[in-house]
Motif scaffolding. Structure first.
Motif, PDB file in Angstrom:
ATOM      1  N   GLY A 695      -1.311  17.007 -19.094  1.00  0.00           N
ATOM      2  CA  GLY A 695      -0.911  15.438 -19.216  1.00  0.00           C
ATOM      3  C   GLY A 695       0.209  14.981 -18.727  1.00  0.00           C
ATOM      4  N   ILE A 696       1.243  16.037 -19.016  1.00  0.00           N
ATOM      5  CA  ILE A 696       2.626  15.611 -18.531  1.00  0.00           C
ATOM      6  C   ILE A 696       2.429  16.117 -16.897  1.00  0.00           C
ATOM      7  N   ALA A 697       1.732  17.027 -16.376  1.00  0.00           N
ATOM      8  CA  ALA A 697       1.613  17.284 -15.003  1.00  0.00           C
ATOM      9  C   ALA A 697       0.997  16.117 -14.177  1.00  0.00           C
ATOM     10  N   LEU A 698      -0.129  15.732 -14.972  1.00  0.00           N
ATOM     11  CA  LEU A 698      -0.943  14.338 -14.428  1.00  0.00           C
ATOM     12  C   LEU A 698      -0.096  13.331 -14.159  1.00  0.00           C
ATOM     13  N   LEU A 699       0.541  13.074 -15.220  1.00  0.00           N
ATOM     14  CA  LEU A 699       1.326  11.982 -15.260  1.00  0.00           C
ATOM     15  C   LEU A 699       2.461  11.915 -14.116  1.00  0.00           C
ATOM     16  N   TYR A 700       3.306  13.022 -14.097  1.00  0.00           N
ATOM     17  CA  TYR A 700       4.329  13.274 -13.337  1.00  0.00           C
ATOM     18  C   TYR A 700       3.675  13.143 -11.752  1.00  0.00           C
ATOM     19  N   THR A 701       2.449  14.087 -11.860  1.00  0.00           N
ATOM     20  CA  THR A 701       1.937  14.256 -10.542  1.00  0.00           C
ATOM     21  C   THR A 701       1.703  12.917  -9.714  1.00  0.00           C
ATOM     22  N   GLY A 702       1.061  11.917 -10.572  1.00  0.00           N
ATOM     23  CA  GLY A 702       0.771  10.460 -10.273  1.00  0.00           C
ATOM     24  C   GLY A 702       1.864   9.765  -9.729  1.00  0.00           C
ATOM     25  N   ILE A 703       2.933   9.763 -10.530  1.00  0.00           N
ATOM     26  CA  ILE A 703       4.008   8.863 -10.273  1.00  0.00           C
ATOM     27  C   ILE A 703       4.457   9.402  -9.191  1.00  0.00           C
ATOM     28  N   SER A 704       4.718  10.705  -8.723  1.00  0.00           N
ATOM     29  CA  SER A 704       5.409  11.385  -7.735  1.00  0.00           C
ATOM     30  C   SER A 704       4.465  11.027  -6.320  1.00  0.00           C
ATOM     31  N   LEU A 705       3.171  11.181  -6.513  1.00  0.00           N
ATOM     32  CA  LEU A 705       2.350  11.035  -5.513  1.00  0.00           C
ATOM     33  C   LEU A 705       2.474   9.567  -5.262  1.00  0.00           C
ATOM     34  N   ALA A 706       2.422   8.708  -5.923  1.00  0.00           N
ATOM     35  CA  ALA A 706       2.827   7.261  -5.507  1.00  0.00           C
ATOM     36  C   ALA A 706       3.835   6.997  -5.059  1.00  0.00           C
ATOM     37  N   ASN A 707       5.311   7.783  -5.505  1.00  0.00           N
ATOM     38  CA  ASN A 707       6.562   7.597  -4.955  1.00  0.00           C
ATOM     39  C   ASN A 707       6.328   8.080  -3.573  1.00  0.00           C
ATOM     40  N   THR A 708       5.993   9.375  -3.280  1.00  0.00           N
ATOM     41  CA  THR A 708       5.994  10.046  -1.709  1.00  0.00           C
ATOM     42  C   THR A 708       4.981   9.312  -0.750  1.00  0.00           C
ATOM     43  N   MET A 709       3.877   8.521  -1.474  1.00  0.00           N
ATOM     44  CA  MET A 709       3.095   7.937  -0.409  1.00  0.00           C
ATOM     45  C   MET A 709       3.760   6.699  -0.046  1.00  0.00           C
ATOM     46  N   VAL A 710       4.376   6.061  -0.868  1.00  0.00           N
ATOM     47  CA  VAL A 710       5.154   4.741  -0.619  1.00  0.00           C
ATOM     48  C   VAL A 710       6.132   5.056   0.351  1.00  0.00           C
ATOM     49  N   MET A 711       7.055   5.962   0.186  1.00  0.00           N
ATOM     50  CA  MET A 711       7.953   6.234   0.984  1.00  0.00           C
ATOM     51  C   MET A 711       7.351   6.789   2.466  1.00  0.00           C
ATOM     52  N   ALA A 712       6.286   7.594   2.507  1.00  0.00           N
ATOM     53  CA  ALA A 712       5.859   8.090   3.636  1.00  0.00           C
ATOM     54  C   ALA A 712       5.186   6.729   4.342  1.00  0.00           C
ATOM     55  N   THR A 713       4.647   5.958   3.761  1.00  0.00           N
ATOM     56  CA  THR A 713       4.059   4.755   4.506  1.00  0.00           C
ATOM     57  C   THR A 713       4.980   3.891   5.174  1.00  0.00           C
ATOM     58  N   SER A 714       6.056   3.628   4.177  1.00  0.00           N
ATOM     59  CA  SER A 714       6.927   2.540   4.648  1.00  0.00           C
ATOM     60  C   SER A 714       7.832   3.063   5.844  1.00  0.00           C
ATOM     61  N   ASP A 715       7.680   4.355   5.903  1.00  0.00           N
ATOM     62  CA  ASP A 715       8.606   4.780   7.160  1.00  0.00           C
ATOM     63  C   ASP A 715       7.673   4.879   8.413  1.00  0.00           C
ATOM     64  N   ARG A 716       6.372   4.294   8.296  1.00  0.00           N
ATOM     65  CA  ARG A 716       5.545   4.361   9.413  1.00  0.00           C
ATOM     66  C   ARG A 716       5.248   3.133  10.007  1.00  0.00           C
ATOM     67  N   ALA A 717       6.136   2.019   9.913  1.00  0.00           N
ATOM     68  CA  ALA A 717       5.764   0.738  10.216  1.00  0.00           C
ATOM     69  C   ALA A 717       5.461   0.603  11.849  1.00  0.00           C
ATOM     70  N   ARG A 718       6.475   1.491  12.729  1.00  0.00           N
ATOM     71  CA  ARG A 718       6.314   1.272  13.882  1.00  0.00           C
ATOM     72  C   ARG A 718       5.203   1.896  14.498  1.00  0.00           C
ATOM     73  N   GLU A 719       4.772   2.924  13.880  1.00  0.00           N
ATOM     74  CA  GLU A 719       3.586   3.839  14.160  1.00  0.00           C
ATOM     75  C   GLU A 719       2.303   2.591  14.075  1.00  0.00           C
ATOM     76  N   LEU A 720       2.408   2.100  12.712  1.00  0.00           N
ATOM     77  CA  LEU A 720       1.216   0.991  12.612  1.00  0.00           C
ATOM     78  C   LEU A 720       1.312   0.058  13.380  1.00  0.00           C
ATOM     79  N   ALA A 721       2.386  -0.574  14.043  1.00  0.00           N
ATOM     80  CA  ALA A 721       2.396  -1.551  15.092  1.00  0.00           C
ATOM     81  C   ALA A 721       1.794  -1.117  16.330  1.00  0.00           C
ATOM     82  N   VAL A 722       2.322   0.231  16.652  1.00  0.00           N
ATOM     83  CA  VAL A 722       1.702   0.686  17.833  1.00  0.00           C
ATOM     84  C   VAL A 722       0.102   0.525  17.855  1.00  0.00           C
TER      85      VAL A 722
END
Length: 818
Positions: A695-722
């Motif tokens: 349960g701890i691993a799932l909760l932490y994984t979920g939050i970390s996954l969302a975190n990392t996804m937001v970080m990775a996607t927000s860094d690709r603004a120029r790529e999406l614009a292209v």
């Protein structure tokens, strides 16, 4: 560089918020588990319960004490001895003697843990009548609690009874009080007495009676049903919180380090620009370290504060789930906060050091060229460390299989072993990303349209990003598959042992703890067309290495019937050679040579020298020992194996067996039904501990996954614009982002499944070496549910920031600079 670091924190807030959240949660987890573990180290003093008002309690010998060169060694006896008759006679001359009895009671509509006592012992708790009267007839009882009221008729395993009175429950048991005469019939042996006399006179009367204890004051708690339950509960809680804390610490450190390293790797283009502007490698490194220091201090402090609120909630949950005693609360400790804070800060700094060192060494032109594509996702140091850990995991597994395969079946081993392999695979993940991504995206890439091809190429180009996002999923799947798969595989192996060792067609078991009486046994043996083998549960104790007193569970049997109804996994000797002067042991014993004599203590503490008649394989560790019924004095017959004779009708035999046990309430099961009933299950504390970990691993994984996804996607603004400028519609870009998120989750899931399978193969190999061949049990449903949850969360976390970014004009996005 500190001012530059603070300005960077303000302008790249998305990246640093992600790092802050990951570290804050990691520190909170460590703090919560540290506080729970610290609070489970000591138990409050507990006084007597059932005998709080008793003057003196006299208890027969229930402990075996063996002197050794390093002090006395003790074990609880499987068959405690009653107070000797001559001592009881002397005690009756001193004052009133009340015999105590305790036995399990099963009643329709009643609590599962009902325990029966004679009514005369109720005054020693004391229990006071709330309603009704005391029992006077054999079918009358008084019950504690509110589950039955006076006048109710209740069916029990000892017959139908009528409730004539109730007493208020005292919290430590659910009691049923019979008349003294009926209690003596249901539980013939009395192991302790209450004596209304002077304690000094009582001690004098029992002087010379081996092992007899006189209990007064707080020592009367040792006459309670489970006097050591607090220490046992502490041991169980320490194991549960220790395991959960270790895994939570590993998961948090792993994910935090990965998140910080990814946050630094995202900024290679920024570092290149700083180098072009004249920044030295040392300045770049100091800036990154200062950023990590600021984020680490703030996040660690916030995590400690969050942990102080989370620890009491965990304690309340543990008490509600009966995993902790009622007295368990979180104490006032400071060292868990220090441990959590400094661990968080240390991990934050370590997470950026390697990446910042590489960023500082990169030249300006090379940094700008690497901003789009990962040409060197694996450093030499990462390859070396990952390879070293992988080799270490393989070598330790091989050594364990060669030297002590049974150690791989221990909980501490199959909980800790996955950590090493998870770390190794995670470090080597960039090597696995490209082939896994191409394999997963192969079919979509063949379909019309460019989405499948772009998903494949984006994942292959952004190896660091894919590996960082997949890391939390890898940890979750690997842990769930390894821990749950290990327990299920071990349970199935134990069930296989039971199935293969049982040759009986029927197994008959008694309704209560007292076992079968002689009359029932005679009726069972009189059933025509069967061969009957009776057996009793006992124990045998042996002193190994001169210092360790080891208890082995024993079955007391009749040798000839045993040979007809059981298939023991013998490595040497014959079952038929077992007699009153011999014993069947397993290979785990220090002495296990056929014909050799071994000194043992029987279940009642009697010392005896027995010859080894046969030796069994170790198996899963449940292959105990076998002795004859004569070497298990006072052990009631609690199992009867029945083998059909040639030509006997199974239906008629079943009817005869049920008629023979009708008076005593025994249960008649076919071989298959008995094996299913005996199917082993992991004990509840271990099971709930694993659910806590996952349960701890799932909760932490979920939050970390969302975190990392937001970080990775927000860094690709120029790529999406292209992509928009190349003609892709907004919905096509969002579908591409969602598909990439799904593929990254699949990469993490496949990597985690690979780790789980490798761990389970090691356990399966150990079982094979121990002569138990069973299937590998993989918790597919659990893994599918975990992956589905990660997939939904990843898609939402990737598509939402992408949708927000696409609300701006494509030309404006293309002009965005890092």
């Amino acid at each position: 560089m500190l001012s530059t670091a603070l300005r960077t924190l303000r302008t790249r807030w998305v990246t640093f918020v992600g790092s802050f959240v990951a570290l804050c949660l990691g520190v909170a987890l460590v703090a919560v588990m540290g506080l729970a573990l610290a609070s489970s180290l000591d138990a409050p003093d507990r006084g007597p319960e059932r005998f709080a008002a008793a003057p003196v309690v006299v208890k027969g010998q229930d402990t075996l004490e063996v002197p050794t060169s390093v002090g006395d060694r003790t074990q609880k006896l499987a068959q405690p001895r009653a107070v000797p008759d001559h001592a009881v006679a002397k005690l009756r001359d001193l004052g009133t003697v009340v015999e105590d009895r305790s036995f399990a009671v099963r009643a329709e509509g009643g609590p599962a843990d009902l325990v029966g006592h004679p009514w005369s012992t109720a005054a020693f708790a004391p229990y006071d009548l709330d309603a009704g009267r005391a029992p006077e007839a054999a079918d009358e009882v008084v019950v504690s609690g509110e589950w039955a009221r006076p006048g109710a008729r209740v069916r029990t395993d000892g017959g139908t009874v009528r409730v004539v009175g109730t007493v208020a429950g005292l919290g430590f048991e659910n009691a049923v009080f019979y008349t003294d005469t009926r209690a003596a019939e249901l539980s013939p042996r009395s192991l302790q007495l209450v004596v209304d006399a002077d304690a000094a006179a009582v001690r004098k009367a029992v002087r010379g009676s081996e092992g007899v204890k006189v209990l007064t004051g707080d020592a009367r708690r040792y006459a309670d049903a489970d006097p050591d339950r607090d220490s046992e509960a502490l041991t169980a809680m320490n194991a549960m919180f220790g395991t959960a804390g270790g895994v939570a610490g590993f998961v948090s450190v792993f994910v935090v380090a990965s998140t910080f390293a990814f946050a630094v790797a995202q900024r290679r283009r920024e570092f290149g620009l700083l180098r072009t502007a004249g920044a030295t490698p040392g300045q770049i490194r100091r800036m990154v370290v200062h950023e990590a220091l600021v984020v680490g201090v703030l996040a660690s402090a916030a995590g400690c504060a969050l942990g102080s609120y989370g620890a009491p909630e965990l304690a309340e949950w543990a008490v509600d789930e009966s995993l902790a005693p009622r007295w368990f609360t979180i104490g006032d400790y400071t060292w868990p906060y220090h441990t959590a804070f400094w661990t968080g800060l240390f991990v934050a700094l370590c997470g950026v050091l390697a990446a910042s060192w590489r960023a500082g060494r990169t030249g300006p032109t090379e940094a700008l060229r690497e901003a789009s594509v990962d040409t060197r996702p694996m450093t030499c140091g990462r390859r070396l460390v990952g390879g070293a850990l992988l080799i270490t995991a393989a070598v330790t597994l091989a050594l364990a299989l060669v030297t002590n395969p049974g150690d791989l079946l221990q909980r501490k081993t199959y909980v800790s072993r996955p950590m090493l392999l998870i770390t190794a695979v995670a470090l080597l993940a960039p090597v696995l990303v490209r082939p896994l991504a191409r394999m997963i995206a192969w079919l979509p890439a063949q379909l019309p349209g460019a989405v499948g091809m772009l998903v494949r190429e984006n994942a292959a180009a952004g190896v660091r990003r894919t590996a960082a996002v997949a890391a939390p999923v890898l940890v979750l799947v690997a842990l769930a598959g390894s821990l749950l798969g290990a327990t299920r595989t071990l349970d199935e192996a134990k069930a296989t042992e039971v199935r293969e060792q049982t040759a009986a067609d029927f197994v008959v078991t008694p309704a209560g703890d007292a076992g079968f009486d002689d009359a029932t046994l005679r009726r069972l043996q009189a059933v025509s067309g069967v061969e009957v083998s009776t057996s009793s549960s006992s124990a045998v104790y042996v002193l190994e290495d001169g210092v360790a007193l080891i208890r082995s569970d024993a079955r007391a049997v009749e040798p000839e019937p045993l040979a007809a109804t059981a298939r023991l996994p013998l490595a040497a000797g014959k079952v038929g050679d077992l007699d009153d002067d011999s014993i069947i042991v397993n290979e785990e014993w220090e002495q296990h040579t056929v014909g050799e004599r071994v000194d043992v203590w029987l279940g009642d503490g009697t010392r005896k020298s027995l010859k080894i008649a046969a030796v069994m394989t170790i198996g899963t560790g449940d292959n105990g020992v076998y002795v004859t019924l004569r070497n298990a004095p006072a052990a009631p017959v609690d199992r009867v194996d029945v083998r059909l004779a040639a030509g006997a009708d199974a239906g008629a035999v079943a009817v005869g067996l049920r008629q023979a046990t009708r008076a005593s309430g025994g249960q008649v099961l076919t071989r298959g039904a008995w094996v299913r009933a005996r199917y082993p299950e992991t004990d509840r504390t271990t099971r709930m501990g694993f659910f806590l970990v996952l349960g701890i691993a799932l909760l932490y994984t979920g939050i970390s996954l969302a975190n990392t996804m937001v970080m990775a996607t927000s860094d690709r603004a120029r790529e999406l614009a292209v992509l928009r400028l190349a003609g892709a519609t907004r919905w096509q870009v969002l579908r591409l982002v969602g598909a990439e998120a799904l593929m990254v989750v699949m990469v993490g899931g496949l990597s985690g499944a690979l780790v789980a399978v490798l761990n389970l193969v090691g356990m399966w190999s150990a079982l094979g070496l121990l002569s138990v061949w069973t299937s590998i049990e993989i918790p597919w449903a659990t893994l599918a549910a975990a992956l589905s949850a990660c997939a939904v969360l990843a898609v939402i976390s990737a598509v939402a920031p992408a949708a927000l970014a696409l609300r701006r004009r494509a030309v404006g996005l293309a002009d965005v600079r890092e």
